[in-house]
Design a protein around this motif. Structure first.
Motif, mmCIF file in Angstrom:
data_model
loop_
_atom_site.group_PDB
_atom_site.id
_atom_site.type_symbol
_atom_site.label_atom_id
_atom_site.label_comp_id
_atom_site.label_asym_id
_atom_site.label_seq_id
_atom_site.Cartn_x
_atom_site.Cartn_y
_atom_site.Cartn_z
ATOM 1 N N UNK A 1 1.680 25.144 -116.984
ATOM 2 C CA UNK A 1 1.909 26.469 -117.522
ATOM 3 C C UNK A 1 3.365 26.852 -117.246
ATOM 4 N N UNK A 2 4.009 27.412 -118.237
ATOM 5 C CA UNK A 2 5.367 27.930 -118.068
ATOM 6 C C UNK A 2 5.254 29.335 -117.488
ATOM 7 N N UNK A 3 5.928 29.549 -116.361
ATOM 8 C CA UNK A 3 5.958 30.880 -115.756
ATOM 9 C C UNK A 3 7.404 31.320 -115.604
ATOM 10 N N UNK A 4 7.581 32.629 -115.518
ATOM 11 C CA UNK A 4 8.898 33.232 -115.401
ATOM 12 C C UNK A 4 8.916 34.052 -114.110
ATOM 13 N N UNK A 5 9.769 33.629 -113.185
ATOM 14 C CA UNK A 5 9.833 34.228 -111.859
ATOM 15 C C UNK A 5 11.062 35.131 -111.770
ATOM 16 N N UNK A 6 10.866 36.422 -111.498
ATOM 17 C CA UNK A 6 12.027 37.302 -111.315
ATOM 18 C C UNK A 6 12.738 36.979 -110.011
ATOM 19 N N UNK A 7 14.057 37.141 -110.020
ATOM 20 C CA UNK A 7 14.849 36.832 -108.827
ATOM 21 C C UNK A 7 16.155 37.613 -108.880
ATOM 22 N N UNK A 8 16.977 37.388 -107.856
ATOM 23 C CA UNK A 8 18.332 37.923 -107.817
ATOM 24 C C UNK A 8 19.263 36.762 -107.493
ATOM 25 N N UNK A 9 20.536 36.972 -107.694
ATOM 26 C CA UNK A 9 21.502 35.933 -107.341
ATOM 27 C C UNK A 9 21.463 35.651 -105.839
ATOM 28 N N UNK A 10 21.240 36.675 -105.038
ATOM 29 C CA UNK A 10 21.142 36.476 -103.594
ATOM 30 C C UNK A 10 19.962 35.560 -103.258
ATOM 31 N N UNK A 11 18.854 35.719 -103.948
ATOM 32 C CA UNK A 11 17.680 34.873 -103.711
ATOM 33 C C UNK A 11 17.951 33.421 -104.099
ATOM 34 N N UNK B 1 12.479 42.604 -116.332
ATOM 35 C CA UNK B 1 12.248 43.981 -115.877
ATOM 36 C C UNK B 1 11.906 43.985 -114.385
ATOM 37 N N UNK B 2 11.105 43.033 -113.950
ATOM 38 C CA UNK B 2 10.748 42.940 -112.530
ATOM 39 C C UNK B 2 11.971 42.614 -111.676
ATOM 40 N N UNK B 3 12.924 41.879 -112.237
ATOM 41 C CA UNK B 3 14.160 41.583 -111.501
ATOM 42 C C UNK B 3 14.917 42.873 -111.170
ATOM 43 N N UNK B 4 14.794 43.887 -112.016
ATOM 44 C CA UNK B 4 15.415 45.181 -111.714
ATOM 45 C C UNK B 4 14.824 45.776 -110.439
ATOM 46 N N UNK B 5 13.517 45.600 -110.252
ATOM 47 C CA UNK B 5 12.881 46.120 -109.041
ATOM 48 C C UNK B 5 13.403 45.395 -107.806
ATOM 49 N N UNK C 1 22.922 41.773 -111.394
ATOM 50 C CA UNK C 1 22.558 40.933 -112.538
ATOM 51 C C UNK C 1 21.127 40.474 -112.360
ATOM 52 N N UNK C 2 20.355 40.609 -113.434
ATOM 53 C CA UNK C 2 18.973 40.136 -113.395
ATOM 54 C C UNK C 2 18.960 38.614 -113.439
ATOM 55 N N UNK C 3 17.991 38.034 -112.766
ATOM 56 C CA UNK C 3 17.802 36.588 -112.767
ATOM 57 C C UNK C 3 16.335 36.309 -113.059
ATOM 58 N N UNK C 4 16.098 35.337 -113.934
ATOM 59 C CA UNK C 4 14.739 34.877 -114.212
ATOM 60 C C UNK C 4 14.751 33.351 -114.112
ATOM 61 N N UNK C 5 13.808 32.825 -113.356
ATOM 62 C CA UNK C 5 13.651 31.382 -113.216
ATOM 63 C C UNK C 5 12.476 30.940 -114.071
ATOM 64 N N UNK C 6 12.705 30.015 -114.979
ATOM 65 C CA UNK C 6 11.628 29.450 -115.788
ATOM 66 C C UNK C 6 11.146 28.198 -115.096
ATOM 67 N N UNK C 7 9.826 28.099 -114.910
ATOM 68 C CA UNK C 7 9.266 26.948 -114.202
ATOM 69 C C UNK C 7 7.993 26.475 -114.892
ATOM 70 N N UNK C 8 7.745 25.196 -114.790
ATOM 71 C CA UNK C 8 6.513 24.600 -115.302
ATOM 72 C C UNK C 8 5.668 24.196 -114.108
#
Length: 167
Positions: free
Chosen positions: A1-11, A57-61, A72-79
């Motif tokens: 399954x492809x999932x999208x994980x919110x993150x930040x550059x610091x993370x 949007x969750x990356x904003x939180x 800056x928002x970050x999203x990691x795409x993972x399988x």
């Protein structure tokens, strides 16, 4: 399954150091049955973009919780294997949780806002909680970030990406 994980550059620094996204459980977003039913659209790309947008949007939180992270928002795409993912429509249509950390080799790509989005992302991060609580003016500010497409980076570009930011 492809999932999208919110993150930040610091993370992302921790991701590089640990060679994984963690710790588990990880909240992410995906094309779920609830999202499919709500969207009433069979176009897989449209559904994936909807899940991706929820992660952005969750990356904003996350930015709201970390004032030192670059705006800056970050999203990691993972399988990830389906067996490692639990659906959580009780939280939101596209919400899933990974029960295990996601190894670096499971990441498909990294998405980061460009410099031109920074001011609007900063403003949105400041008011995301108010928007979540129904404030229409705050929602307008948050919706303004939808005008920016996140830039795509290959996972192998992670060291260079982090070098370009002083986090």
């Amino acid at each position: 399954m492809r999932i999208y994980v919110p993150a930040t550059l610091a993370m992302l620094h921790q991701v590089e150091a640990d060679k994984e996204v963690g710790p588990a459980p990880l909240t992410a977003f995906a094309v779920t049955p609830a999202l499919r039913e709500w969207y009433l659209d069979d176009d897989e790309e449209v559904l994936e973009y909807a899940a991706f947008s929820q992660a952005a949007r969750a990356a904003l939180r996350l930015l709201d919780n970390d004032p030192s992270a670059p705006r800056r928002r970050v999203v990691l795409s993972a399988d990830v294997p389906d067996r490692d993912v639990t659906l959580h429509p009780d939280l939101e249509r596209a919400v899933v949780r990974s029960s295990v950390p996601i190894s670096l080799d499971r990441l498909a790509s990294i998405h980061v806002d460009g410099a031109e989005a920074e001011a609007d992302v900063a403003a949105a991060a400041r008011v995301i909680m108010e928007a979540d609580l129904g404030d229409e003016d705050a929602q307008f500010v948050v919706d303004g970030t939808d005008d920016y497409e996140l830039e795509w980076y290959g996972v192998q570009e992670l060291p260079e990406l982090l070098e370009s930011f002083s986090v």
